[in-house]
Each structure stands twice: as structure tokens, then as C-alpha cells.
Scaffold this active site. Structure first.
Site, short mmCIF file in Angstrom:
data_model
loop_
_atom_site.label_atom_id
_atom_site.label_comp_id
_atom_site.label_asym_id
_atom_site.label_seq_id
_atom_site.Cartn_x
_atom_site.Cartn_y
_atom_site.Cartn_z
N GLY A 9 51.01 33.84 20.88
CA GLY A 9 50.49 32.50 21.68
C GLY A 9 50.74 31.39 20.69
O GLY A 9 50.13 30.27 20.95
N PHE A 13 49.42 24.99 22.32
CA PHE A 13 48.75 23.68 21.52
C PHE A 13 47.85 24.03 20.43
O PHE A 13 48.40 23.65 19.43
CB PHE A 13 47.65 23.29 22.76
N ILE A 14 47.02 25.14 20.30
CA ILE A 14 46.44 25.54 19.03
C ILE A 14 47.36 25.88 17.95
O ILE A 14 47.38 25.69 16.93
CB ILE A 14 45.31 26.19 19.15
N LEU A 79 45.79 34.23 19.76
CA LEU A 79 45.61 33.39 20.55
C LEU A 79 46.19 33.75 21.86
O LEU A 79 45.73 32.86 22.72
CB LEU A 79 46.20 31.84 20.00
N ALA A 80 47.25 34.49 21.92
CA ALA A 80 47.77 34.88 23.15
C ALA A 80 46.61 35.20 24.36
O ALA A 80 45.96 36.06 24.36
CB ALA A 80 48.78 35.95 23.11
N ALA A 81 46.93 34.45 25.35
CA ALA A 81 45.78 34.66 26.48
C ALA A 81 46.06 33.46 27.79
O ALA A 81 46.71 32.43 27.59
CB ALA A 81 44.31 34.25 26.04
N SER A 123 35.77 32.35 23.08
CA SER A 123 35.32 31.13 23.72
C SER A 123 33.89 30.87 24.12
O SER A 123 33.02 31.92 24.08
CB SER A 123 35.90 31.17 25.42
N TYR A 181 37.56 34.81 33.19
CA TYR A 181 38.01 34.33 32.00
C TYR A 181 36.99 34.74 30.89
O TYR A 181 37.19 35.22 29.96
CB TYR A 181 38.26 32.79 32.06
N ASN A 210 35.52 22.89 23.52
CA ASN A 210 36.42 22.18 24.12
C ASN A 210 37.37 21.52 23.21
O ASN A 210 36.92 20.60 22.85
CB ASN A 210 36.02 21.11 25.02
#
Length: 370
Positions: A9, A13-14, A79-81, A123, A181, A210
Site C-alpha cells: 500500500g 498517503f502514508i 499499510l495495504a488496507a 488503528s 473496519y 487521525n
């Protein structure tokens, strides 16, 4: 010898910010990303990634693509999600498939090609409601909100009906999984912390609050709340807020998050641990919407507060970052007002398709807003 880091991922963004940080530290960086339209737009190419990053376009559920991606890699950041509390409550198969089956496929590949360490992005949603304190000073770790009548407060209350005060939530709090999620993110971190040591690897889970900053997908109505607000304001529309807008969150700049991932990859003390990653400061969602509008030069646009609740949302969850500060030396460096000004300047140069109303209709049609 220079190590290679795989970021699944990583075109997101990240991932883009992390790739830049890793290159600055002398690593080689490889990215596996499927470039889904909801995040990257139609026909998107990962042109925002640094030039020196090796890119493999493929789905994390595709065993062949993942096997190619992990070959010759020394460490992995996963990170892929699929991301989004609201959407997860109806796109159930998609979220479970990408987040959990994708993690399973990744680890089957890593069993064949073990690495030194795997760091997974979890998260704050896994906590459900955060820690609270009663008016008498007692800590409450298992606060829940009952179905609310029109005349009742939004905040959780104690047995006598008094509102509970939110306080920082440490990693020791037991999970309370209020959305699909959240379920999938908890599964991702447990798979990592269970399978990595079973095969001679080290696992680390970072529970992110966030995240905001330049480069977030402005046209994705299920992304971070600041990007959603920015897209609305950029198009001259009011930010849309559920409940009364007084729910509190911790907003952490993406550059601070990238630094946390670097520490989690490198620090010897991180192995087998779970860490909160936030800024250490909390703000109401209503206040953040107002501050962002001011930063974007649109203080005339006030948020639209719906007075309605979305299924899967929690009221307050504030990050306790004591553990990551003490054990890894993490310190959030980006000032929130400066970060908002930076975000506003970046948004002013972008085009954003406002899909927030469309996303809200999807939730309402399924009875997920009340």
C-alpha cells in the site's frame, strides 16, 4: 549492506511520506500497491512516489504479486488496507478480504521468504470508546453508549446518569470492536504479532490516530476527516459533522507518523510491541472544522452539524503516547496550526470532487445513520 524495505500500500498517503523518509535514511524502497480508483482516481499512476522507489502494481491478495514483492526484502511495512469505518459497515466482504485475507497472503509469502521485522498499521478504532473518568475520579475502561433518545446526552454516562470525562487511552485497554473496519484492523495486528515470531521474525503494530497532511486523497469520502472537510470547503460547501461535533480526536501529522514507522522498523525495543501513534493533544471535531476553514481563508463557511449518529462511530478516544515516547524516543514535531496552514496551501492547488453527500446517502439508505 543496504537493506530493502517493502511497503505494501506504499503508493498511498502514508506510504509516500514513509518512502521518502526511508530513502533519506539510505534504505532501498520497494512498493506494492493496487492503485484502487477510490484512493488514486481512474487510471492513476504512482507519480507522486519518489523516483528511486521500485514499484510493483498488484493486489495484496494476489499470491504471485506478493511473492514477487517480498523476494529479497529485509523488512516490511504493511499499510495495504481498505480504510473507512462507515463504508466497512456495508462493504463487508471487501474490507475483510483486503485487510485480513490480504494480510494472510502476505504472511504465507513471508513464511517462504522470512524478513527481520514486519510493522503493521493498525488503528485507534480497535479501542472502541477510549478511557473515561467518572465525576468521582474513577477510571472507566469499558464505557459503552446505549441507543440514544433525543433528550439524552451524546457522551457516555455513569450508572447515575452523569457524563464521563474522556482521558488518554493507553495500549493496555482491551479492544472493543465497534465496526467491521475495527475488526479487520485488530485481525491484521494479531496476525502480525502471532505469525512473525512463530517464523523467526519480529512483529510490531502501530495504532494510528487521525493522520492528516498534504497528499491525502481529497476525492475519497472515506479517507481522513480533515481531507474530507478540506474537499468540502475547497468546493465552497460546509463540512458535514455527525452528532453534535463535540466528539474529541487526536490529529497527527503524516510526517510524525512516518517517523514513528521508521522507529518501529529500527529500534530493538519495538519487537513484539503495540504502540499508539498520535500527537498527544485532542480537539473537538467541530473546532477542527472551524480552524481548517480559517486556514483555507473561508471562515465564512460554518460546519453543518447533523445531530445524527453513524453506525460504528465512537464518541471520544484520545491517544496516550507515553509508551512510544518512553521506549522508542518518539516525539511529535509538527505543530497543528502550522500543519493546517500547510494542508490549506496544498489543497488550494488541487482539484477535489466532493463525494461526501453521495457517501452519506449510501449510509442512510442502509439504515446506518440514525
Amino acid at each position: 549492506m543496504t537493506e530493502t524495505i517493502l511497503i505494501t500500500g506504499g503508493a498511498g498517503f502514508i506510504g509516500r511520506h514513509l518512502a521518502q523518509a526511508l530513502l533519506h535514511r539510505g534504505y532501498r524502497v520497494r512498493v506494492l500497491d493496487s492503485l484502487i480508483e477510490q484512493v488514486h482516481g481512474a487510471g492513476a499512476k504512482p507519480d507522486q512516489l519518489p523516483r528511486d522507489v521500485e514499484v510493483i502494481i498488484g493486489d495484496v491478495r494476489d499470491a504471485k504479486a506478493v511473492a514477487m514483492a517480498v523476494k529479497g526484502v529485509d523488512r516490511v511495512v504493511h499499510l495495504a488496507a481498505e480504510v473507512g469505518v462507515g463504508q466497512s459497515m456495508y462493504a463487508v466482504e471487501r474490507y475483510v478480504s483486503v485487510n485480513d485475507c490480504g494480510t494472510a497472503v502476505l504472511f504465507e509469502a513471508l513464511i517462504a521468504h522470512p524478513v527481520k521485522r514486519v510493522v503493521v498499521a493498525s488503528s485507534m478504532s480497535v479501542y472502541g470508546e477510549g478511557f473515561y473518568r467518572t465525576a468521582d475520579g474513577d477510571l472507566v475502561e469499558n464505557a459503552e453508549r446505549r441507543p440514544r433518545r433525543a433528550d439524552e446526552p451524546w457522551d457516555p454516562v455513569d450508572t447515575t446518569g452523569r457524563a464521563l470525562e474522556p482521558v488518554p487511552t493507553p495500549e493496555t485497554k482491551l479492544p472493543s470492536l465497534a465496526s467491521v473496519y475495527a475488526l479487520t484492523k485488530y485481525m491484521q495486528e494479531r496476525l502480525t504479532l502471532t505469525l512473525a515470531p512463530a517464523y523467526g521474525m519480529e512483529g510490531v503494530a502501530l495504532r494510528l490516530w487521525n493522520v492528516y497532511g498534504p497528499g491525502q486523497a481529497l476525492s475519497n469520502p472515506y479517507t481522513g476527516v480533515l481531507a474530507i472537510f478540506a474537499a468540502r470547503i475547497h468546493n465552497g460547501q460546509p463540512p458535514m459533522i455527525f452528532e453534535d461535533g463535540e466528539q474529541r480526536r487526536d490529529f497527527v501529522h503524516v510526517e510524525d507518523v512516518a517517523r514513528a514507522f521508521v522507529l518501529a522498523l529500527e529500534h530493538p525495543a519495538a519487537a513484539g510491541r503495540v504502540y499508539n501513534v498520535g500527537s498527544g493533544a485532542d480537539r473537538s471535531v467541530r473546532e477542527v472544522a472551524r480552524l481548517l476553514a480559517e486556514a483555507m481563508g473561508r471562515s465564512d463557511i460554518a460546519p453543518e452539524v447533523s445531530g445524527r449518529a453513524r453506525a460504528g462511530d465512537i464518541r471520544h478516544c484520545i491517544a496516550d503516547i507515553t509508551r512510544i515516547e518512553r521506549e522508542l524516543g518518539y516525539r511529535p514535531q509538527r505543530d497543528f496550526s502550522e500543519g493546517l496552514a500547510e494542508l490549506a496551501g496544498w489543497v488550494a492547488q488541487q482539484q477535489a470532487v466532493d463525494r461526501v453527500a453521495e457517501a452519506r446517502r449510501e449510509l442512510e439508505a442502509r439504515g446506518l445513520v440514525a
